[in-house]
Design a protein around this motif. Structure first.
Motif, PDB file in Angstrom:
ATOM      1  N   ALA A  81       0.878  -1.182   0.000  1.00 20.19           N
ATOM      2  CA  ALA A  81       0.000   0.000   0.000  1.00 20.19           C
ATOM      3  C   ALA A  81       0.906   1.219   0.000  1.00 20.19           C
ATOM      4  O   ALA A  81       2.090   1.124   0.338  1.00 20.19           O
ATOM      5  CB  ALA A  81      -0.896  -0.007   1.240  1.00 20.19           C
ATOM      6  N   THR A  85      -1.222   5.602   3.061  1.00 19.42           N
ATOM      7  CA  THR A  85      -2.284   4.719   3.552  1.00 19.42           C
ATOM      8  C   THR A  85      -1.804   3.910   4.747  1.00 19.42           C
ATOM      9  O   THR A  85      -2.505   3.774   5.752  1.00 19.42           O
ATOM     10  CB  THR A  85      -2.755   3.782   2.419  1.00 19.42           C
ATOM     11  OG1 THR A  85      -3.218   4.578   1.328  1.00 19.42           O
ATOM     12  CG2 THR A  85      -3.871   2.870   2.879  1.00 19.42           C
ATOM     13  N   TRP A  86      -0.591   3.375   4.648  1.00 18.28           N
ATOM     14  CA  TRP A  86      -0.014   2.591   5.741  1.00 18.28           C
ATOM     15  C   TRP A  86       0.127   3.446   7.000  1.00 18.28           C
ATOM     16  O   TRP A  86      -0.237   3.028   8.101  1.00 18.28           O
ATOM     17  CB  TRP A  86       1.348   2.061   5.287  1.00 18.28           C
ATOM     18  CG  TRP A  86       2.127   1.322   6.324  1.00 18.28           C
ATOM     19  CD1 TRP A  86       1.853   0.092   6.842  1.00 18.28           C
ATOM     20  CD2 TRP A  86       3.324   1.766   6.973  1.00 18.28           C
ATOM     21  NE1 TRP A  86       2.811  -0.260   7.772  1.00 18.28           N
ATOM     22  CE2 TRP A  86       3.716   0.751   7.868  1.00 18.28           C
ATOM     23  CE3 TRP A  86       4.092   2.924   6.872  1.00 18.28           C
ATOM     24  CZ2 TRP A  86       4.856   0.860   8.659  1.00 18.28           C
ATOM     25  CZ3 TRP A  86       5.226   3.024   7.652  1.00 18.28           C
ATOM     26  CH2 TRP A  86       5.605   2.004   8.534  1.00 18.28           C
ATOM     27  N   GLU A 162      -8.437   4.738  -2.428  1.00 13.52           N
ATOM     28  CA  GLU A 162      -7.503   4.595  -1.301  1.00 13.52           C
ATOM     29  C   GLU A 162      -8.256   4.500   0.018  1.00 13.52           C
ATOM     30  O   GLU A 162      -7.904   3.705   0.895  1.00 13.52           O
ATOM     31  CB  GLU A 162      -6.547   5.790  -1.249  1.00 13.52           C
ATOM     32  CG  GLU A 162      -5.504   5.810  -2.353  1.00 13.52           C
ATOM     33  CD  GLU A 162      -4.711   7.105  -2.360  1.00 13.52           C
ATOM     34  OE1 GLU A 162      -3.486   7.025  -2.522  1.00 13.52           O
ATOM     35  OE2 GLU A 162      -5.311   8.189  -2.210  1.00 13.52           O
ATOM     36  N   GLY A 165      -9.720   1.067   0.428  1.00 15.00           N
ATOM     37  CA  GLY A 165      -8.707   0.110   0.868  1.00 15.00           C
ATOM     38  C   GLY A 165      -8.323   0.308   2.319  1.00 15.00           C
ATOM     39  O   GLY A 165      -8.102  -0.650   3.055  1.00 15.00           O
TER      40      GLY A 165
END
Length: 200
Positions: A81, A85-86, A162, A165
């Motif tokens: 990712a 996002t992480w 995004e 996810g």
């Protein structure tokens, strides 16, 4: 307007790619890359934890906690990712842990009413202060899932894909939550303005 949006998306995609590359380089032990990684995403994390926690007073501490956790677990980051996002998933856990700790911690104040004392200590005459308070009030009125979808897409700037996810739900659900959040906020703003119009 339509010509600006693809450019913005391309710019954000390039920024995400750079931040991800820096995270992977930092994972390999490059201290300069770690510094670039933190600088690139610091503002996004700060905005996210501020709105998610509803506590601007501890936002910087939560941001530092997020980066401390991220740098400590960077060896496990594989770039599947984007780094953004992480990192935001780590920020989300940091805020959740903070709220859990705050819920069980006794509140100590030398004033009889600590809430009133804290409210009086807040800055009042800063430019944009009232608008910021109004926005926080509007966000507080939203159900949690809608608030998070709105913050991630409209404040942090993640795409709907995004955000899907990140939150683990379909893109259509994210779009629906953002749309409903907007509708609720617009309705609340209209209701807030109605008494002043009638009085005038």
């Amino acid at each position: 307007m339509s010509s600006v949006l693809p450019a913005c998306r391309a710019s954000r995609a390039a920024a995400d790619a750079s931040a991800t590359a820096w995270a992977l380089a930092a994972r390999g032990g490059d201290p300069d890359a770690a510094d670039h990684f933190v600088r690139a995403l610091h503002g996004d994390v700060l905005r996210y934890v501020t709105y998610l926690s509803g506590d601007p007073q501890t936002a910087h501490d939560l941001t530092q906690d997020t980066f401390a956790r991220a740098l400590g677990s960077l060896h496990r980051y594989e770039g599947r990712a984007s780094a953004r996002t992480w990192l935001l998933s780590i920020a989300r856990r940091a805020v959740a842990d903070h709220l859990r700790r705050a819920a069980v911690r006794p509140r100590i104040a030398d004033a009889v009413d600590w809430r009133t004392a804290m409210e009086r200590a807040q800055p009042r005459d800063l430019p944009g202060f009232e608008d910021g308070v109004a926005l926080l009030d509007l966000l507080d009125a939203l159900p949690g899932e809608r608030r998070e979808a709105f913050l991630l897409t409209q404040v942090v700037g993640l795409s709907y894909e995004e955000t899907a996810g990140f939150t683990g739900c379909p893109v259509g659900t994210v779009r629906s939550r953002v749309s409903r959040a907007r509708a609720t906020m617009e309705r609340l703003l209209r209701e807030a303005e109605t008494p002043s119009v009638v009085a005038a």
